[in-house]
Design an enzyme around this catalytic site. Structure first.
Site, short mmCIF file in Angstrom:
data_model
loop_
_atom_site.label_atom_id
_atom_site.label_comp_id
_atom_site.label_asym_id
_atom_site.label_seq_id
_atom_site.Cartn_x
_atom_site.Cartn_y
_atom_site.Cartn_z
CE LYS A 11 -3.63 -2.37 2.77
NZ LYS A 11 -4.43 -2.17 4.02
CE1 TYR A 51 -9.16 -3.09 1.19
CE2 TYR A 51 -8.42 -0.93 0.01
CZ TYR A 51 -8.06 -2.01 0.86
OH TYR A 51 -6.88 -2.22 1.41
CG PHE A 59 -12.90 1.18 8.29
CD1 PHE A 59 -12.55 0.68 7.29
CD2 PHE A 59 -13.77 0.40 9.20
CE1 PHE A 59 -12.96 -0.57 6.81
CE2 PHE A 59 -14.14 -0.85 8.99
CZ PHE A 59 -13.37 -1.48 7.71
CB THR A 93 -7.04 -6.38 10.17
OG1 THR A 93 -7.49 -7.60 9.37
CG2 THR A 93 -7.47 -5.15 9.38
NE ARG A 104 -1.81 -5.84 7.49
CZ ARG A 104 -3.07 -6.37 7.17
NH1 ARG A 104 -3.68 -7.27 7.89
NH2 ARG A 104 -3.59 -5.94 5.87
CG ASN A 114 -3.14 -2.64 7.53
OD1 ASN A 114 -2.99 -2.25 6.28
ND2 ASN A 114 -4.20 -3.39 7.88
CG HIS A 117 -5.19 -6.29 -0.01
ND1 HIS A 117 -6.35 -6.39 0.71
CD2 HIS A 117 -5.46 -7.27 -0.93
CE1 HIS A 117 -7.37 -7.33 0.04
NE2 HIS A 117 -6.81 -7.77 -0.93
CD GLU A 128 -9.10 -9.12 -2.94
OE1 GLU A 128 -9.94 -8.76 -1.96
OE2 GLU A 128 -7.97 -9.59 -2.78
#
Ligand code: DAT
Ligand code: MG
Length: 137
Positions: A11, A51, A59, A93, A104, A114, A117, A128
């Site tokens: 990310k 997502y 969130f 997570t 993480r 974090n 993914h 995905e």
């Protein structure tokens, strides 16, 4: 255990913190194969599609805003049991709940930053991967 392919995203925080090599290196050292890899910046539409399961959660807006805030590195990673294996390697997570030794736990502090993914099931990987790679459509 069957050979599978999973979607991994390093990310925007991973790019910012120069942790892409660390993350991809861990996957490679486990023996998993990188089958596709691309740096890109998501637009809001693609981020919302990725997502989609979280739409409506408190969130969600922050999540979409974060994942579109800068470039990420998307990978299609292949190996035996790779979907579950990568989930173990990235950790829970919430970095505070992630197992010691996971990405993480080792490098992240908060749920909102974090770093990585990984698809959470074969069904998620199937959904995905084509969002990021035409070859998996
Ligand atoms: P994971 O990324 O471990 O699959 P998820 O699918 O439940 O976790 O959520 C996707 C991302 O959304 C997660 O990596 C960070 C963010 N997120 C999840 N729960 C959150 C929360 N309670 N507060 C803020 N961000 C959250
Ligand atoms: Mg998830």
């Amino acid at each position: 255990m069957a050979v599978e392919t999973t979607l991994i995203l390093c990310k925007p925080d991973a790019i910012e913190r120069r942790l892409v090599g660390e993350i991809v290196g861990r996957l490679e050292r486990r023996g998993y194969a990188v089958r596709a890899m691309q740096m890109m910046t998501l637009d809001k539409a693609r981020a919302k599609r990725h997502y989609g399961e979280h739409e409506g959660k408190p969130f969600f807006d922050e999540l979409v805003s974060f994942i579109t805030s800068g470039p990420l590195v998307a990978l299609a990673v292949e190996g035996e049991g790779v979907i579950e294996g990568c989930r173990q390697m990235i950790g829970a997570t919430d970095p505070l709940k992630a197992a010691p030794g996971s990405v993480r736990a080792d490098f992240a502090q908060t749920v909102g930053r974090n770093l990585v993914h990984a698809s959470d099931s074969a069904e998620s990987a199937r959904r995905e991967l084509p969002i990021f790679f035409d070859t998996f459509g």
